[in-house]
Design an enzyme around this catalytic site. Structure first.
Site, PDB file in Angstrom:
ATOM      1  NE  ARG A  85      -5.418  13.108   9.179  1.00 53.24           N
ATOM      2  CZ  ARG A  85      -5.992  12.026   8.368  1.00 53.24           C
ATOM      3  NH1 ARG A  85      -6.684  11.803   7.517  1.00 53.24           N
ATOM      4  NH2 ARG A  85      -5.177  10.857   8.586  1.00 53.24           N
ATOM      5  NE  ARG A 141      -2.725   3.071   2.822  1.00 54.96           N
ATOM      6  CZ  ARG A 141      -2.869   3.696   3.789  1.00 54.96           C
ATOM      7  NH1 ARG A 141      -2.191   3.350   4.891  1.00 54.96           N
ATOM      8  NH2 ARG A 141      -3.637   4.850   3.670  1.00 54.96           N
TER       9      ARG A 141
END
Ligand code: ADP
Length: 400
Positions: A241, A90
């Site tokens: 976030r 990944r």
């Protein structure tokens, strides 16, 4: 064919070994605290486990450790690494270079390292993972990279260019890249299969809601817009976030508090979002519980997050000029019926969406949660990025 899937972080290395004859997971595990002391936790398909502390100064020692776990430990699942046909990695940032999964060679490795300028925390670690694999297995075992960004490379410029002077796109490639692409690709493909429809005929919105959250508009199987941007900080508010903000908020707070760009980056990435508003936790379960107990900040954080998700969905209905399928996935999307119901009932009934409250109570399962007469199909599809990485890897190495 057996395929090892690797997700290398700066101090960790996650892995899953797939038997692709039936796409089952033979073993999975995690090496953590690389560069400090080092620990491995490994679980075989039949529940056997292996846990140990190891000296892991670099990813290569961690890789040796996973080789031991797979081939020699009490929880071993293969006799030798020669049984593994290929390794799939990944990779978070494929930038403007990689629009599809790619076989690793020297140039690809250099490009991934070069792109670490756009994803410093991730790409350097991924490159270390690839090198560790090369050190231990040699170059006879093919390695494939699957990029979080590549699914989003089909976006048109009107979706990926930011309205700042164009020279910054030209000079620095500052643009929307989007992330979680492997997840959006997996669940959109699976949703079409589930409905027995052709992906090419569908207008779809996929909501990946976990610690990181992103929403993608998909037309005929191709991404046309996505909420994460130049970095994974853009879009809806997440666990820690902020998501999108008026940029002036950032410069104003920075000046008032005398905060450097790096500290501001930390504040927006690690101390904002659901954690920043609730002051309780970044974990939706904790925050929902606090809200139920009367914590007003927690309730506000939950309300804000749902409102923002609904607004993005509304925006993408316009981008797609219609909607056939809405998909929820990720830890929150798969497991939080209250969020799904609230978003659909409070904000999306104008689309003719109707939720079956009974079916919506399912958690972590593939299920259609809309009623038979709903104008838009609403599905929960558990994501499986590792399986898609293994499939891409198999496809590429089978053609060699
Ligand atoms: P990551 O982005 O790190 O992969 P996940 O996809 O695992 O994260 O999602 C983590 C989030 O999923 C957390 O906020 C967690 O509270 C939420 N979650 C997991 N299980 C449940 C549940 N049963 N009910 C509500 N939220 C859940």
């Amino acid at each position: 064919m057996k395929i090892l899937v690797i997700n290398a972080g700066s101090s960790s290395l996650k892995y899953q070994l797939f038997d692709m004859t039936d796409e089952t997971v033979l073993a999975k595990g995690l090496c953590e605290r690389i560069g400090q002391d080092g620990k491995i936790k490994h679980t075989a398909f039949d529940g056997r486990t292996y846990e140990a502390s190891y000296d892991m100064p670099t990813h290569s020692e961690a890789f040796n450790c996973l080789v031991y776990a797979l081939t020699e430990s009490d929880a071993k699942v293969i006799d030798s690494m020669s049984e593994i046909s290929a390794v799939g990695h990944r990779i978070v940032q494929g930038g403007y270079i990689f629009s599809q999964s790619t076989l690793v060679d020297q140039k690809v490795l250099e490009d991934i390292e070069m792109l670490s300028e756009l994803a410093p925390l991730h790409n350097k670690a991924h490159a270390m993972g690839i090198r560790a694999c090369l050190n231990v297995l040699g170059d006879k075992v093919p390695q494939v990279c699957v990029f979080d960004t590549s699914f989003h490379q089909t976006m048109p410029p009107k979706a990926y260019i930011y309205p700042v002077p164009y020279e910054y796109y030209e000079k620095y490639k500052v643009r929307r890249y989007g992330f979680h692409g492997t997840s959006h690709r997996f669940v959109s493909g699976r949703a079409a299969e589930f409905l027995n429809k052709n992906l090419a005929d569908l207008k779809m919105i996929t909501c990946h809601l976990g610690n990181g959250c992103s929403i993608t508009a998909i037309k005929g199987g191709k991404c046309i817009d996505t909420s994460m941007g130049f970095t994974p900080l853009d879009g809806i508010m997440m666990g820690t976030r902020s998501g999108s903000l008026d940029p002036s908020v950032i410069t104003y707070i920075a000046e008032k508090e005398n905060i450097s760009p790096k500290e501001m980056c930390d504040l927006l990435n690690k101390k904002s979002g659901v954690l920043g508003i609730s002051k309780v936790s970044n974990d939706n379960r904790d925050v929902s519980n606090a809200a139920k107990e009367g914590n007003e900040n927690a309730a506000l954080a939950i309300e804000m997050q749902r409102y923002q998700i609904a607004k993005f969905i509304g925006g993408y209905v316009a981008a797609l000029n219609g909607l056939d399928v809405l998909v929820f996935t990720g830890g929150i999307g798969e497991n939080d019926p209250s969020l799904r119901e609230d978003i659909c009932q409070s904000y999306l009934t104008y689309l003719g969406i109707k939720i079956d409250r009974e079916k919506n109570l399912e958690r972590g399962k593939e299920v259609e949660i809309s009623t038979a007469d709903s104008k838009v199909k609403v599905l929960v599809i558990p994501t499986n990025e590792e399986l898609l990485i293994a499939r891409d890897t198999m496809k590429i190495v089978s053609a060699l």
